[in-house]
Design a protein around this motif. Structure first.
Motif, PDB file in Angstrom:
ATOM      1  N   LYS A   6       0.667  -1.266  -0.178  1.00 18.02           N
ATOM      2  CA  LYS A   6       0.312   0.290  -0.276  1.00 18.02           C
ATOM      3  C   LYS A   6       1.117   1.123   0.158  1.00 18.02           C
ATOM      4  O   LYS A   6       1.930   0.710   0.341  1.00 18.02           O
ATOM      5  CB  LYS A   6      -0.396   0.218   0.888  1.00 18.02           C
ATOM      6  N   ARG A   7       0.084   2.388  -0.177  1.00 16.51           N
ATOM      7  CA  ARG A   7       0.782   4.140  -0.266  1.00 16.51           C
ATOM      8  C   ARG A   7       0.418   4.603   0.437  1.00 16.51           C
ATOM      9  O   ARG A   7      -1.035   4.506   0.805  1.00 16.51           O
ATOM     10  CB  ARG A   7       1.005   4.045  -1.478  1.00 16.51           C
ATOM     11  N   TYR A   8       0.449   5.683   1.538  1.00 16.02           N
ATOM     12  CA  TYR A   8       0.378   6.607   2.641  1.00 16.02           C
ATOM     13  C   TYR A   8       0.950   7.824   1.889  1.00 16.02           C
ATOM     14  O   TYR A   8       2.322   8.296   1.254  1.00 16.02           O
ATOM     15  CB  TYR A   8       1.319   6.391   3.332  1.00 16.02           C
ATOM     16  N   ARG A   9       0.327   8.738   1.739  1.00 18.94           N
ATOM     17  CA  ARG A   9       0.648  10.069   1.961  1.00 18.94           C
ATOM     18  C   ARG A   9       1.023  10.646   2.986  1.00 18.94           C
ATOM     19  O   ARG A   9       0.367  10.976   3.714  1.00 18.94           O
ATOM     20  CB  ARG A   9      -0.609  10.495   0.120  1.00 18.94           C
ATOM     21  N   ASP A  18       5.746   4.334  -0.195  1.00 22.20           N
ATOM     22  CA  ASP A  18       5.630   3.214  -1.057  1.00 22.20           C
ATOM     23  C   ASP A  18       5.824   2.080  -0.005  1.00 22.20           C
ATOM     24  O   ASP A  18       7.298   2.530  -0.332  1.00 22.20           O
ATOM     25  CB  ASP A  18       6.225   3.066  -2.283  1.00 22.20           C
ATOM     26  N   ILE A  56      -3.784   6.061   0.841  1.00 19.03           N
ATOM     27  CA  ILE A  56      -3.764   6.243  -0.218  1.00 19.03           C
ATOM     28  C   ILE A  56      -4.244   5.215  -1.690  1.00 19.03           C
ATOM     29  O   ILE A  56      -5.284   5.012  -2.199  1.00 19.03           O
ATOM     30  CB  ILE A  56      -3.295   7.055  -1.046  1.00 19.03           C
ATOM     31  N   ASP A  57      -4.512   4.131  -0.840  1.00 14.21           N
ATOM     32  CA  ASP A  57      -4.290   2.349  -1.548  1.00 14.21           C
ATOM     33  C   ASP A  57      -4.936   1.341  -0.595  1.00 14.21           C
ATOM     34  O   ASP A  57      -4.965   1.374   0.128  1.00 14.21           O
ATOM     35  CB  ASP A  57      -3.479   1.629  -1.802  1.00 14.21           C
ATOM     36  N   TRP A  58      -6.685   1.766  -1.076  1.00  9.86           N
ATOM     37  CA  TRP A  58      -6.949   0.478  -0.428  1.00  9.86           C
ATOM     38  C   TRP A  58      -7.785  -0.130  -0.639  1.00  9.86           C
ATOM     39  O   TRP A  58      -7.930  -0.596  -2.129  1.00  9.86           O
ATOM     40  CB  TRP A  58      -8.373   1.299   0.500  1.00  9.86           C
ATOM     41  N   GLU A  59      -8.394  -1.840  -0.362  1.00  7.10           N
ATOM     42  CA  GLU A  59      -8.976  -2.389  -0.958  1.00  7.10           C
ATOM     43  C   GLU A  59     -10.181  -2.253  -1.025  1.00  7.10           C
ATOM     44  O   GLU A  59     -10.894  -1.719  -0.598  1.00  7.10           O
ATOM     45  CB  GLU A  59      -8.269  -4.044   0.025  1.00  7.10           C
TER      46      GLU A  59
END
Length: 59
Positions: A6-9, A18, A56-59
């Motif tokens: 996943k990625r976080y901002r 990332d 920022i990325d989720w399932e």
């Protein structure tokens, strides 16, 4: 099967953490999951704290 990376901002400067890339300059090897990033880790671009990041990325 392993969970996808996943990625976080950073909410202050938009830096992206990332999990697949990690942050080698800070000692976080590629593949380091967000939950394994130390709480005292700071944004390499603006110095914000880990708590200032959002998924920022989720399932």
């Amino acid at each position: 099967m392993a969970d996808a990376f996943k990625r976080y901002r950073c909410m202050n400067c938009s830096h992206i953490y990332d999990e697949a890339e990690g942050d080698p300059d800070s000692g976080l090897e590629p593949g380091t999951r967000w939950e394994d990033v130390p709480d005292d880790w700071i944004c390499p671009e603006c110095g914000s704290e880990k708590r200032d990041y959002t998924l920022i990325d989720w399932e």
